[in-house]
Each structure stands twice: as C-alpha cells, then as structure tokens.
Write a protein that holds these residues in place. Structure first.
Motif, PDB file in Angstrom:
ATOM      1  N   UNK A  50     -44.893 100.576 -30.074  1.00 15.03           N
ATOM      2  CA  UNK A  50     -46.099 100.363 -30.879  1.00 15.03           C
ATOM      3  C   UNK A  50     -45.756 100.382 -32.363  1.00 15.03           C
ATOM      4  N   UNK A  51     -46.408  99.548 -33.119  1.00 14.31           N
ATOM      5  CA  UNK A  51     -46.298  99.560 -34.571  1.00 14.31           C
ATOM      6  C   UNK A  51     -45.108  98.833 -35.145  1.00 14.31           C
ATOM      7  N   UNK A  57     -48.363  96.334 -42.293  1.00 12.21           N
ATOM      8  CA  UNK A  57     -49.683  95.732 -42.487  1.00 12.21           C
ATOM      9  C   UNK A  57     -50.794  96.765 -42.370  1.00 12.21           C
ATOM     10  N   UNK A  58     -50.438  97.965 -41.950  1.00 10.77           N
ATOM     11  CA  UNK A  58     -51.435  99.015 -41.726  1.00 10.77           C
ATOM     12  C   UNK A  58     -51.495  99.958 -42.912  1.00 10.77           C
ATOM     13  N   UNK A  67     -47.529 106.696 -32.286  1.00  9.08           N
ATOM     14  CA  UNK A  67     -46.621 107.553 -31.510  1.00  9.08           C
ATOM     15  C   UNK A  67     -45.218 106.949 -31.450  1.00  9.08           C
ATOM     16  N   UNK A  68     -44.221 107.801 -31.456  1.00 10.44           N
ATOM     17  CA  UNK A  68     -42.824 107.386 -31.341  1.00 10.44           C
ATOM     18  C   UNK A  68     -42.539 106.952 -29.911  1.00 10.44           C
TER      19      UNK A  68
END
Length: 138
Positions: A50-51, A57-58, A67-68
C-alpha cells in the motif's frame, strides 16, 4: 383451495420474517466464502504494498498512516497458500451455489411480500388485527 387474498395475514408475516432471516444467513455465508477466497489469493500472490505508488500524492499525515508490508503480512499468517490455492475451485463453486440459493430466497421474499401487500390492499381492516390491543386502564 385457499385463494391468495384469503391467506391469513399472520401467516404471510411469519413466512416473510423467516425468509428475511434466511436471506441474512445466506448473505453471511457468502461473505465468509468470499473472504476466504480473498485470503487464499492474497496469500498465494501477495498484493503490492500500500502507498508505494501514491505516497507523494497524499498529505503527510495520511501517508504516515500507511501500514508497512510486514504489518499487512500478519493478516495473512496462519494460512497455507499451497493447500488453500487448491481449494479455490471448490470455494468458487460454493459461492456460485450460494448465489443461486440467495437469488431463490430473494424471489420467494418478493413473492410473499407481494402477497402480503395484495392481502392488505384487499382488506385494509386486517391491519387492525396486527396492532396489539391497548387496555383502557390508564
């Protein structure tokens, strides 16, 4: 033979209540089966982190909440990907059968609801039988 209109209102309401409960049960089982399929696929072919593609962009406070990968992996622990992947065809078949059954329950619920509405339309006074009698002591 009893016509649709003569079907006791109380019986229609009980039948409708039972069908609504059955619809809730089959819906719960479908969610369980689909969740199991999702876990099976996620364990065998882990999704991307995720991410990774949108972190810049966040807003910073949102990006810090991602979360990792190791944290996400703990959600998949305890599953045996090799064994579970083999179960996917059976899980898909079970979900398809549950979907057909759910549709049958939905159709039965619609039919009994239509009969209930028809009964009430033909005899609006029948609703009075459903309202609990209130004692005049007050």
């Amino acid at each position: 033979m009893t016509s649709r209109v003569e079907h006791p209102l109380h019986d229609l309401r009980l039948e409708r209540r039972a069908l609504r409960a059955e619809r809730a049960r089959v819906g719960w089982w479908r969610r369980v089966v689909r969740a199991r399929m999702d876990l099976t696929v996620a364990t065998a072919a882990r999704p991307a982190d995720l991410g990774a593609d949108v972190v810049f962009s966040l807003p910073l406070d949102v990006g810090l909440e991602v979360p990792r990968p190791g944290e996400l992996q703990t959600a998949l622990e305890g599953t045996d990907a090799g064994r579970d992947v083999g179960a996917l065809p059976a899980l898909r078949d079970l979900d398809a059968r549950l979907a057909r059954y759910e549709e049958g329950v939905e159709q039965a619920l619609r039919r009994v609801t239509d009969r209930l509405v028809e009964r009430l339309a033909c005899d609006p006074a029948a609703v009075a039988d459903l309202v609990p009698r209130v004692s005049g002591h007050g």
